[in-house]
Design an enzyme around this catalytic site. Structure first.
Site, short mmCIF file in Angstrom:
data_model
loop_
_atom_site.label_atom_id
_atom_site.label_comp_id
_atom_site.label_asym_id
_atom_site.label_seq_id
_atom_site.Cartn_x
_atom_site.Cartn_y
_atom_site.Cartn_z
N TYR A 57 0.81 -1.07 -0.01
CA TYR A 57 0.13 -0.14 -0.04
C TYR A 57 0.80 1.19 -0.03
O TYR A 57 0.53 2.47 -0.10
CB TYR A 57 -0.76 -0.07 0.99
CG TYR A 57 -1.97 -1.28 1.34
CD1 TYR A 57 -2.21 -2.19 0.29
CD2 TYR A 57 -2.50 -1.46 2.59
CE1 TYR A 57 -2.91 -3.05 0.53
CE2 TYR A 57 -3.35 -2.29 2.69
CZ TYR A 57 -3.60 -3.41 1.56
OH TYR A 57 -4.52 -4.47 1.85
N HIS A 118 1.54 -11.49 2.15
CA HIS A 118 0.50 -10.82 1.49
C HIS A 118 -0.09 -11.90 0.40
O HIS A 118 -1.33 -11.83 0.30
CB HIS A 118 1.14 -9.55 0.96
CG HIS A 118 -0.30 -8.71 0.42
ND1 HIS A 118 -0.04 -7.29 0.54
CD2 HIS A 118 -1.49 -8.98 0.12
CE1 HIS A 118 -1.21 -6.63 0.42
NE2 HIS A 118 -2.06 -7.46 -0.15
#
Length: 269
Positions: A57, A118
């Site tokens: 992000y 992730h």
């Protein structure tokens, strides 16, 4: 706020806020960083304490600063971040270690509550090495819990051959377009908490109409019905909004229970 006790005895809130568009131009995932974390500030003000970010992000630092500036004790928050699966981050044990240390520095904390991989690391040796480094950070107290994101049943089974500390969370897609029921059943049988990303996404107009009709009986909107359904079946949820009113509504899930009949309707959407 309702919580769940993980396999390691640590409690986690069942509702958190995603941050993947916070601090970015046009609230866009790929937008340039602009350091506008007002949406996270309003989420914290609304009562969110599970804050979910990731290295992908690009905003760990801003998330950490916003939490620090809130004036709320660090211990009140449950902070999650995620390591990418690419060789740049997991190509060696030293790279994994430096990535985790950078997350701690970015987030301005002494420990991280939950650190996830992730996406699946296809190279088995890299996966094993990454997990062993994560385990070492649990041993040192710098990470409280470790888990994965977007892992399949088969990939989780593979981890059993080397994982000294088993993953306590698998963050996966779960919404009306893909409930992921089989995987969720497996996770719950293995005492791994399913945590839904995008729980309010991919809802058709027809599905929204049905959910709205159900919500009318409880004085709730369609989104609250969808989130409540997940919580009642033991799935944590990570909704995200830039609107404080919607943030508050997404958190207001504890004063109603969906009937078995309504659960059946939602399950078969």
């Amino acid at each position: 706020m309702r919580t769940h006790t993980l396999a390691n005895g640590i409690t986690i809130p069942l509702v958190g806020t995603g941050t993947n568009t916070y601090g970015k131009v046009d609230n866009s995932y790929n937008g340039e960083l602009n350091n506008d974390f007002s949406a996270l500030e309003s989420a914290i003000e609304a009562g969110y304490r599970l804050i979910d970010t990731a290295i992908y992000y690009r905003n760990e630092s801003g998330v950490g600063q916003t939490i620090k500036d809130s004036g709320i004790a660090r211990e009140e928050f449950y902070l999650t971040t995620k390591i990418p699966e690419t060789e740049e981050y997991v190509g060696s044990k030293e790279l994994v270690k430096q990535t985790i240390l950078k997350s701690l520095d970015n987030l301005k904390v002494d420990y991280i509550d939950l650190y996830l991989i992730h996406k699946p690391i296809e190279n088995k040796e890299m996966l094993k090495n990454t997990w062993e480094v994560l385990e070492s950070f649990v041993d040192s107290g710098k990470i409280k819990s470790i888990g994965v994101s977007n892992f399949t049943l088969e990939q989780l089974e593979e981890m059993k051959s080397f994982a000294r500390i088993k993953p306590v969370v698998n963050q996966i897609e779960s919404n009306p377009s893909n409930w992921n029921n089989d995987l969720i059943d497996y996770l719950q049988k293995n005492d791994i908490l399913p945590e839904a990303w995008g729980p309010l996404s991919k809802v058709t107009d027809e599905q929204q109409t049905i959910l709205t009709k159900i919500g009318d009986k409880y004085g709730k909107n369609w989104g609250q019905v969808l989130l409540r359904y997940q919580i009642q079946r033991g799935v944590a949820v990570i909704p995200k909004s830039h609107n404080q009113k919607r943030q508050m509504l997404n958190l207001d899930l504890v004063n109603f229970n969906l009937s078995p009949e309504d659960i059946h309707i939602i399950k078969t959407l």
